[in-house]
Write a protein that holds these residues in place. Structure first.
Motif, PDB file in Angstrom:
ATOM      1  N   LYS A 126       0.664  -1.164   0.098  1.00 24.32           N
ATOM      2  CA  LYS A 126       0.009   0.032  -0.067  1.00 24.32           C
ATOM      3  C   LYS A 126       0.835   1.161  -0.170  1.00 24.32           C
ATOM      4  O   LYS A 126       0.503   2.237  -0.549  1.00 24.32           O
ATOM      5  CB  LYS A 126      -0.878  -0.109   1.189  1.00 24.32           C
ATOM      6  CG  LYS A 126      -1.966   1.148   1.231  1.00 24.32           C
ATOM      7  CD  LYS A 126      -2.647   1.258   2.501  1.00 24.32           C
ATOM      8  CE  LYS A 126      -1.974   1.618   3.749  1.00 24.32           C
ATOM      9  NZ  LYS A 126      -3.120   1.840   4.860  1.00 24.32           N
ATOM     10  N   SER A 127       1.839   1.341   1.142  1.00 30.81           N
ATOM     11  CA  SER A 127       2.560   2.482   1.151  1.00 30.81           C
ATOM     12  C   SER A 127       3.349   2.791  -0.223  1.00 30.81           C
ATOM     13  O   SER A 127       3.346   3.779  -0.973  1.00 30.81           O
ATOM     14  CB  SER A 127       3.649   2.520   2.089  1.00 30.81           C
ATOM     15  OG  SER A 127       4.641   1.288   1.647  1.00 30.81           O
ATOM     16  N   ARG A 128       3.803   1.561  -1.045  1.00 28.98           N
ATOM     17  CA  ARG A 128       4.469   2.000  -2.320  1.00 28.98           C
ATOM     18  C   ARG A 128       3.308   2.478  -3.598  1.00 28.98           C
ATOM     19  O   ARG A 128       3.735   3.223  -4.160  1.00 28.98           O
ATOM     20  CB  ARG A 128       5.214   0.440  -3.116  1.00 28.98           C
ATOM     21  CG  ARG A 128       5.814   0.557  -4.307  1.00 28.98           C
ATOM     22  CD  ARG A 128       7.062   1.429  -4.390  1.00 28.98           C
ATOM     23  NE  ARG A 128       7.521   1.912  -5.602  1.00 28.98           N
ATOM     24  CZ  ARG A 128       7.410   3.028  -6.219  1.00 28.98           C
ATOM     25  NH1 ARG A 128       6.757   3.873  -5.856  1.00 28.98           N
ATOM     26  NH2 ARG A 128       8.013   3.212  -7.436  1.00 28.98           N
ATOM     27  N   PHE A 129       2.355   1.977  -3.486  1.00 33.98           N
ATOM     28  CA  PHE A 129       1.309   2.122  -4.344  1.00 33.98           C
ATOM     29  C   PHE A 129       0.806   3.621  -4.197  1.00 33.98           C
ATOM     30  O   PHE A 129       0.785   4.423  -5.251  1.00 33.98           O
ATOM     31  CB  PHE A 129      -0.006   1.283  -4.223  1.00 33.98           C
ATOM     32  CG  PHE A 129      -0.982   1.639  -5.340  1.00 33.98           C
ATOM     33  CD1 PHE A 129      -0.688   1.067  -6.694  1.00 33.98           C
ATOM     34  CD2 PHE A 129      -2.103   2.305  -4.938  1.00 33.98           C
ATOM     35  CE1 PHE A 129      -1.701   1.437  -7.699  1.00 33.98           C
ATOM     36  CE2 PHE A 129      -3.088   2.538  -5.918  1.00 33.98           C
ATOM     37  CZ  PHE A 129      -2.852   2.134  -7.222  1.00 33.98           C
ATOM     38  N   PRO A 143       2.121 -10.077   2.523  1.00 28.78           N
ATOM     39  CA  PRO A 143       2.221 -10.885   3.702  1.00 28.78           C
ATOM     40  C   PRO A 143       1.931  -9.789   5.152  1.00 28.78           C
ATOM     41  O   PRO A 143       1.430  -8.677   5.003  1.00 28.78           O
ATOM     42  CB  PRO A 143       3.988 -10.961   3.728  1.00 28.78           C
ATOM     43  CG  PRO A 143       4.385  -9.571   3.205  1.00 28.78           C
ATOM     44  CD  PRO A 143       3.348  -9.337   2.078  1.00 28.78           C
ATOM     45  N   GLY A 144       1.926 -10.640   6.016  1.00 31.35           N
ATOM     46  CA  GLY A 144       1.681  -9.820   7.431  1.00 31.35           C
ATOM     47  C   GLY A 144       0.029  -9.916   7.728  1.00 31.35           C
ATOM     48  O   GLY A 144      -0.752 -10.269   6.859  1.00 31.35           O
ATOM     49  N   THR A 145      -0.249  -9.177   8.776  1.00 29.87           N
ATOM     50  CA  THR A 145      -1.729  -9.226   9.148  1.00 29.87           C
ATOM     51  C   THR A 145      -2.319  -8.046   8.654  1.00 29.87           C
ATOM     52  O   THR A 145      -3.714  -8.116   8.569  1.00 29.87           O
ATOM     53  CB  THR A 145      -1.661  -8.907  10.733  1.00 29.87           C
ATOM     54  OG1 THR A 145      -1.056  -7.806  11.066  1.00 29.87           O
ATOM     55  CG2 THR A 145      -1.197 -10.309  11.446  1.00 29.87           C
ATOM     56  N   GLU A 146      -1.682  -7.089   8.153  1.00 31.13           N
ATOM     57  CA  GLU A 146      -2.301  -6.026   7.447  1.00 31.13           C
ATOM     58  C   GLU A 146      -3.013  -6.231   5.976  1.00 31.13           C
ATOM     59  O   GLU A 146      -4.036  -5.676   5.764  1.00 31.13           O
ATOM     60  CB  GLU A 146      -1.652  -4.784   7.263  1.00 31.13           C
ATOM     61  CG  GLU A 146      -1.035  -4.102   8.688  1.00 31.13           C
ATOM     62  CD  GLU A 146      -0.204  -3.083   8.253  1.00 31.13           C
ATOM     63  OE1 GLU A 146       0.100  -2.459   7.206  1.00 31.13           O
ATOM     64  OE2 GLU A 146       0.257  -2.371   9.537  1.00 31.13           O
ATOM     65  N   ARG A 147      -2.507  -7.127   5.311  1.00 32.67           N
ATOM     66  CA  ARG A 147      -2.762  -7.538   4.046  1.00 32.67           C
ATOM     67  C   ARG A 147      -3.264  -6.395   3.160  1.00 32.67           C
ATOM     68  O   ARG A 147      -4.621  -6.497   2.699  1.00 32.67           O
ATOM     69  CB  ARG A 147      -4.247  -8.520   4.409  1.00 32.67           C
ATOM     70  CG  ARG A 147      -3.699  -9.626   5.114  1.00 32.67           C
ATOM     71  CD  ARG A 147      -4.990 -10.652   5.592  1.00 32.67           C
ATOM     72  NE  ARG A 147      -4.512 -11.643   6.275  1.00 32.67           N
ATOM     73  CZ  ARG A 147      -5.283 -12.559   7.070  1.00 32.67           C
ATOM     74  NH1 ARG A 147      -6.739 -12.339   7.009  1.00 32.67           N
ATOM     75  NH2 ARG A 147      -4.989 -13.643   7.785  1.00 32.67           N
ATOM     76  N   ASP A 148      -2.308  -5.556   3.058  1.00 27.77           N
ATOM     77  CA  ASP A 148      -2.797  -4.217   2.327  1.00 27.77           C
ATOM     78  C   ASP A 148      -2.140  -4.182   0.988  1.00 27.77           C
ATOM     79  O   ASP A 148      -1.881  -3.404   0.316  1.00 27.77           O
ATOM     80  CB  ASP A 148      -2.378  -3.006   2.960  1.00 27.77           C
ATOM     81  CG  ASP A 148      -1.126  -3.083   3.667  1.00 27.77           C
ATOM     82  OD1 ASP A 148      -0.107  -4.189   3.092  1.00 27.77           O
ATOM     83  OD2 ASP A 148      -0.479  -1.987   4.144  1.00 27.77           O
ATOM     84  N   GLY A 149      -1.834  -5.455   0.139  1.00 27.52           N
ATOM     85  CA  GLY A 149      -1.199  -5.436  -0.973  1.00 27.52           C
ATOM     86  C   GLY A 149      -2.186  -4.974  -1.871  1.00 27.52           C
ATOM     87  O   GLY A 149      -3.356  -5.128  -1.748  1.00 27.52           O
ATOM     88  N   ILE A 150      -1.886  -4.006  -3.069  1.00 22.41           N
ATOM     89  CA  ILE A 150      -2.722  -3.440  -4.129  1.00 22.41           C
ATOM     90  C   ILE A 150      -2.177  -4.032  -5.313  1.00 22.41           C
ATOM     91  O   ILE A 150      -0.889  -3.952  -5.943  1.00 22.41           O
ATOM     92  CB  ILE A 150      -2.386  -2.048  -4.072  1.00 22.41           C
ATOM     93  CG1 ILE A 150      -2.361  -1.379  -2.787  1.00 22.41           C
ATOM     94  CG2 ILE A 150      -3.194  -1.428  -5.164  1.00 22.41           C
ATOM     95  CD1 ILE A 150      -3.862  -1.436  -2.132  1.00 22.41           C
ATOM     96  N   LYS A 151      -2.970  -4.855  -6.110  1.00 24.93           N
ATOM     97  CA  LYS A 151      -2.577  -5.510  -7.439  1.00 24.93           C
ATOM     98  C   LYS A 151      -3.233  -4.649  -8.452  1.00 24.93           C
ATOM     99  O   LYS A 151      -4.241  -4.050  -8.592  1.00 24.93           O
ATOM    100  CB  LYS A 151      -3.308  -6.929  -7.339  1.00 24.93           C
ATOM    101  CG  LYS A 151      -2.573  -7.729  -8.657  1.00 24.93           C
ATOM    102  CD  LYS A 151      -3.277  -9.131  -8.796  1.00 24.93           C
ATOM    103  CE  LYS A 151      -4.952  -9.037  -9.112  1.00 24.93           C
ATOM    104  NZ  LYS A 151      -5.313 -10.364  -9.200  1.00 24.93           N
ATOM    105  N   VAL A 152      -2.350  -4.417  -9.500  1.00 28.03           N
ATOM    106  CA  VAL A 152      -2.593  -3.940 -10.740  1.00 28.03           C
ATOM    107  C   VAL A 152      -2.559  -4.611 -11.679  1.00 28.03           C
ATOM    108  O   VAL A 152      -1.925  -5.518 -11.976  1.00 28.03           O
ATOM    109  CB  VAL A 152      -1.942  -2.271 -10.705  1.00 28.03           C
ATOM    110  CG1 VAL A 152      -1.907  -1.364  -9.464  1.00 28.03           C
ATOM    111  CG2 VAL A 152      -0.195  -2.732 -10.992  1.00 28.03           C
TER     112      VAL A 152
END
Length: 248
Positions: free
Chosen positions: A22-25, A92-101
Protein backbone atom coordinates in the motif's frame (compact mmCIF):
# COMPACT_ATOMS: atom_id res chain seq x y z
CA UNK A 1 8.81 1.06 -29.39
CA UNK A 2 11.24 -1.60 -30.60
CA UNK A 3 9.54 -5.00 -30.81
CA UNK A 4 12.99 -6.63 -31.12
CA UNK A 5 13.51 -5.72 -27.47
CA UNK A 6 10.43 -7.71 -26.44
CA UNK A 7 11.89 -11.13 -25.63
CA UNK A 8 9.72 -14.23 -26.02
CA UNK A 9 6.59 -12.11 -26.07
CA UNK A 10 3.94 -13.73 -28.27
CA UNK A 11 1.23 -11.12 -27.75
CA UNK A 12 2.18 -7.64 -26.44
CA UNK A 13 -1.41 -7.06 -25.38
CA UNK A 14 -1.31 -9.94 -22.89
CA UNK A 15 -2.43 -8.78 -19.41
CA UNK A 16 0.22 -8.72 -16.68
CA UNK A 17 -0.06 -8.05 -12.96
CA UNK A 18 1.98 -6.76 -10.04
CA UNK A 19 1.23 -6.53 -6.32
CA UNK A 20 2.53 -3.38 -4.65
CA UNK A 21 2.51 -2.69 -0.94
CA UNK A 22 0.00 0.00 0.00
CA UNK A 23 2.75 2.45 0.89
CA UNK A 24 4.51 1.89 -2.44
CA UNK A 25 1.27 2.23 -4.40
CA UNK A 26 0.41 5.48 -2.63
CA UNK A 27 3.92 6.66 -3.46
CA UNK A 28 3.31 5.80 -7.13
CA UNK A 29 0.15 7.91 -7.10
CA UNK A 30 1.89 10.80 -5.39
CA UNK A 31 5.20 10.92 -7.26
CA UNK A 32 4.10 9.41 -10.60
CA UNK A 33 7.48 7.65 -10.62
CA UNK A 34 8.14 3.91 -11.00
CA UNK A 35 11.38 2.52 -9.61
CA UNK A 36 13.35 -0.31 -11.23
CA UNK A 37 15.94 -1.84 -8.92
CA UNK A 38 19.37 -3.30 -9.47
CA UNK A 39 19.25 -7.13 -9.71
CA UNK A 40 21.58 -7.28 -6.71
CA UNK A 41 18.51 -6.37 -4.64
CA UNK A 42 16.48 -9.35 -5.88
CA UNK A 43 15.74 -11.96 -3.22
CA UNK A 44 17.01 -15.15 -4.88
CA UNK A 45 20.84 -15.27 -4.59
CA UNK A 46 20.95 -17.49 -7.68
CA UNK A 47 19.41 -14.76 -9.83
CA UNK A 48 21.47 -12.63 -12.21
CA UNK A 49 23.97 -15.50 -12.16
CA UNK A 50 25.75 -14.18 -15.24
CA UNK A 51 26.30 -10.71 -13.82
CA UNK A 52 27.77 -12.30 -10.68
CA UNK A 53 30.25 -14.28 -12.77
CA UNK A 54 33.84 -13.36 -13.52
CA UNK A 55 35.54 -13.55 -16.92
CA UNK A 56 38.83 -15.37 -17.44
CA UNK A 57 41.18 -13.46 -19.76
CA UNK A 58 43.53 -14.95 -22.38
CA UNK A 59 46.41 -15.12 -19.88
CA UNK A 60 44.31 -16.61 -17.10
CA UNK A 61 43.65 -13.30 -15.39
CA UNK A 62 40.25 -12.87 -13.73
CA UNK A 63 38.22 -9.91 -14.99
CA UNK A 64 35.28 -8.65 -12.97
CA UNK A 65 32.11 -7.58 -14.76
CA UNK A 66 30.66 -5.96 -11.65
CA UNK A 67 30.49 -2.59 -13.38
CA UNK A 68 28.22 -4.13 -16.00
CA UNK A 69 26.04 -5.60 -13.27
CA UNK A 70 25.58 -2.16 -11.70
CA UNK A 71 24.22 -0.79 -14.97
CA UNK A 72 21.14 -3.05 -15.08
CA UNK A 73 17.79 -2.44 -13.40
CA UNK A 74 14.61 -4.47 -13.45
CA UNK A 75 11.07 -4.94 -12.19
CA UNK A 76 9.10 -8.18 -11.97
CA UNK A 77 5.48 -8.64 -13.08
CA UNK A 78 3.46 -11.83 -13.54
CA UNK A 79 1.13 -13.44 -16.05
CA UNK A 80 -0.92 -14.89 -13.16
CA UNK A 81 -4.17 -13.06 -12.66
CA UNK A 82 -4.93 -14.29 -9.16
CA UNK A 83 -3.17 -16.91 -7.04
CA UNK A 84 -3.02 -17.63 -3.33
CA UNK A 85 0.77 -17.90 -3.46
CA UNK A 86 1.25 -14.44 -4.95
CA UNK A 87 -0.97 -12.78 -2.35
CA UNK A 88 0.81 -14.53 0.51
CA UNK A 89 4.26 -13.67 -0.87
CA UNK A 90 3.67 -10.06 -1.86
CA UNK A 91 0.94 -9.10 0.64
CA UNK A 92 2.29 -10.69 3.82
CA UNK A 93 1.59 -9.97 7.45
CA UNK A 94 -1.63 -9.17 9.23
CA UNK A 95 -2.44 -5.91 7.43
CA UNK A 96 -2.94 -7.61 4.06
CA UNK A 97 -2.74 -4.29 2.29
CA UNK A 98 -1.27 -5.43 -1.02
CA UNK A 99 -2.52 -3.55 -4.09
CA UNK A 100 -2.62 -5.56 -7.33
CA UNK A 101 -2.65 -3.64 -10.60
CA UNK A 102 -3.31 -4.88 -14.12
CA UNK A 103 -1.84 -3.57 -17.35
CA UNK A 104 -0.49 -5.14 -20.55
CA UNK A 105 3.04 -5.97 -21.67
CA UNK A 106 2.73 -3.32 -24.37
CA UNK A 107 1.57 -0.52 -22.08
CA UNK A 108 4.16 -1.31 -19.44
CA UNK A 109 6.98 -1.35 -22.00
CA UNK A 110 5.77 1.87 -23.61
CA UNK A 111 5.87 3.52 -20.19
CA UNK A 112 9.62 2.82 -20.10
CA UNK A 113 10.72 2.97 -23.73
CA UNK A 114 11.87 6.37 -24.99
CA UNK A 115 11.61 6.64 -28.78
CA UNK A 116 13.50 9.94 -28.69
CA UNK A 117 16.55 8.22 -27.19
CA UNK A 118 18.98 7.33 -29.97
CA UNK A 119 20.32 4.48 -27.81
CA UNK A 120 16.88 3.16 -26.86
CA UNK A 121 17.49 -0.24 -28.44
CA UNK A 122 20.43 -0.74 -26.07
CA UNK A 123 18.61 0.36 -22.93
CA UNK A 124 15.02 -0.88 -22.76
CA UNK A 125 13.91 -4.53 -22.76
CA UNK A 126 10.93 -6.56 -21.61
CA UNK A 127 10.83 -10.34 -21.62
CA UNK A 128 9.07 -13.39 -20.28
CA UNK A 129 11.15 -15.45 -17.86
CA UNK A 130 12.22 -18.99 -18.75
CA UNK A 131 12.68 -21.54 -15.96
CA UNK A 132 15.56 -24.01 -16.09
CA UNK A 133 17.24 -26.53 -13.83
CA UNK A 134 20.49 -25.66 -12.09
CA UNK A 135 22.16 -28.29 -14.27
CA UNK A 136 20.88 -26.60 -17.42
CA UNK A 137 22.10 -23.23 -16.21
CA UNK A 138 25.50 -24.66 -15.25
CA UNK A 139 25.83 -26.35 -18.66
CA UNK A 140 25.08 -23.07 -20.41
CA UNK A 141 27.61 -21.15 -18.32
CA UNK A 142 30.32 -23.74 -18.97
CA UNK A 143 29.87 -23.44 -22.71
CA UNK A 144 29.38 -19.71 -23.23
CA UNK A 145 32.01 -16.99 -23.54
CA UNK A 146 31.75 -13.31 -22.70
CA UNK A 147 32.28 -12.56 -26.39
CA UNK A 148 29.26 -14.72 -27.27
CA UNK A 149 27.10 -12.50 -25.08
CA UNK A 150 28.72 -9.15 -25.86
CA UNK A 151 29.13 -9.64 -29.62
CA UNK A 152 27.56 -6.79 -31.58
CA UNK A 153 27.08 -4.60 -28.52
CA UNK A 154 23.38 -5.38 -28.23
CA UNK A 155 21.38 -5.31 -25.00
CA UNK A 156 19.22 -8.34 -25.67
CA UNK A 157 21.79 -11.12 -25.02
CA UNK A 158 22.42 -9.78 -21.52
CA UNK A 159 18.72 -9.19 -20.95
CA UNK A 160 17.91 -12.79 -21.89
CA UNK A 161 20.18 -13.99 -19.11
CA UNK A 162 18.31 -11.77 -16.67
CA UNK A 163 15.15 -13.56 -17.81
CA UNK A 164 16.30 -16.98 -16.63
CA UNK A 165 15.39 -18.43 -13.23
CA UNK A 166 15.54 -21.80 -11.58
CA UNK A 167 12.57 -24.06 -12.25
CA UNK A 168 11.66 -23.99 -8.54
CA UNK A 169 10.21 -20.54 -9.23
CA UNK A 170 8.20 -21.52 -12.32
CA UNK A 171 4.94 -20.88 -10.46
CA UNK A 172 5.67 -17.13 -10.62
CA UNK A 173 5.28 -16.92 -14.45
CA UNK A 174 7.27 -13.70 -14.50
CA UNK A 175 7.60 -10.95 -17.05
CA UNK A 176 10.59 -8.67 -16.47
CA UNK A 177 10.93 -5.02 -17.35
CA UNK A 178 14.64 -4.24 -17.78
CA UNK A 179 16.79 -1.14 -18.25
CA UNK A 180 20.50 -0.79 -19.01
CA UNK A 181 21.77 2.49 -17.58
CA UNK A 182 24.12 3.98 -20.15
CA UNK A 183 25.60 7.48 -19.96
CA UNK A 184 24.24 9.87 -18.89
CA UNK A 185 23.39 7.80 -15.82
CA UNK A 186 19.94 8.06 -14.25
CA UNK A 187 20.12 5.37 -11.56
CA UNK A 188 21.19 6.10 -7.99
CA UNK A 189 21.49 3.92 -4.89
CA UNK A 190 20.38 0.86 -6.83
CA UNK A 191 17.17 2.42 -8.19
CA UNK A 192 16.31 3.99 -11.57
CA UNK A 193 13.14 6.10 -11.67
CA UNK A 194 10.80 6.55 -14.63
CA UNK A 195 7.62 8.53 -15.19
CA UNK A 196 4.60 6.37 -14.42
CA UNK A 197 0.97 7.51 -14.50
CA UNK A 198 -0.85 4.72 -12.66
CA UNK A 199 -4.27 5.88 -13.84
CA UNK A 200 -3.16 6.01 -17.47
CA UNK A 201 -0.98 2.90 -17.67
CA UNK A 202 -2.93 0.47 -15.51
CA UNK A 203 -6.45 -0.85 -16.08
CA UNK A 204 -7.74 -1.69 -12.63
CA UNK A 205 -6.86 -2.29 -8.98
CA UNK A 206 -7.64 -5.41 -6.96
CA UNK A 207 -7.35 -5.68 -3.18
CA UNK A 208 -6.30 -8.65 -1.04
CA UNK A 209 -9.00 -11.38 -0.92
CA UNK A 210 -8.44 -11.83 2.82
CA UNK A 211 -9.76 -8.35 3.65
CA UNK A 212 -13.22 -8.08 5.15
CA UNK A 213 -15.81 -6.04 3.28
CA UNK A 214 -15.36 -3.24 5.81
CA UNK A 215 -11.57 -3.27 5.45
CA UNK A 216 -11.81 -3.36 1.65
CA UNK A 217 -14.25 -0.41 1.64
CA UNK A 218 -11.94 1.63 3.88
CA UNK A 219 -8.89 0.89 1.72
CA UNK A 220 -10.85 1.69 -1.45
CA UNK A 221 -11.81 5.06 0.01
CA UNK A 222 -8.19 5.73 0.99
CA UNK A 223 -6.93 4.98 -2.53
CA UNK A 224 -9.57 7.16 -4.15
CA UNK A 225 -8.73 10.06 -1.83
CA UNK A 226 -5.07 9.61 -2.83
CA UNK A 227 -5.98 10.12 -6.49
CA UNK A 228 -6.68 6.64 -7.84
CA UNK A 229 -9.37 6.84 -10.53
CA UNK A 230 -9.11 3.20 -11.64
CA UNK A 231 -11.85 0.63 -10.93
CA UNK A 232 -11.13 -0.92 -7.51
CA UNK A 233 -12.37 -4.33 -6.40
CA UNK A 234 -11.52 -7.10 -3.97
CA UNK A 235 -10.12 -10.38 -5.25
CA UNK A 236 -12.83 -13.08 -5.28
CA UNK A 237 -10.25 -15.79 -4.59
CA UNK A 238 -11.67 -16.64 -1.15
CA UNK A 239 -15.30 -15.93 -1.92
CA UNK A 240 -17.50 -18.56 -0.31
CA UNK A 241 -19.56 -20.37 -2.98
CA UNK A 242 -23.33 -20.55 -2.53
CA UNK A 243 -24.18 -23.97 -3.88
CA UNK A 244 -27.67 -25.36 -3.89
CA UNK A 245 -28.38 -29.09 -4.19
CA UNK A 246 -31.67 -30.90 -4.55
CA UNK A 247 -33.08 -32.90 -1.67
CA UNK A 248 -33.36 -36.08 -3.78
Amino acid sequence: MNSNNMLDVTDPDTPIYRIFSKSRFLDLLRTRKNGLVNPAKWDDPFENFFLRASVTGPNGEVISISNLAKDWYGQCWTLHEDTDAMWRIYSPGTERDGIKVRTTIRKLFESLYDDADSFAALKYVIGTVSYETEAEIAAFMSGVTFQDIAFGGQATPFARLLCVKREAFAHEKEVRLLFQDLDPKRGANGVALFDFDVNGICDDVVLDPRLTETEAAALTDELKRAGCTLPIGRSPLYRVPAFSISLQ
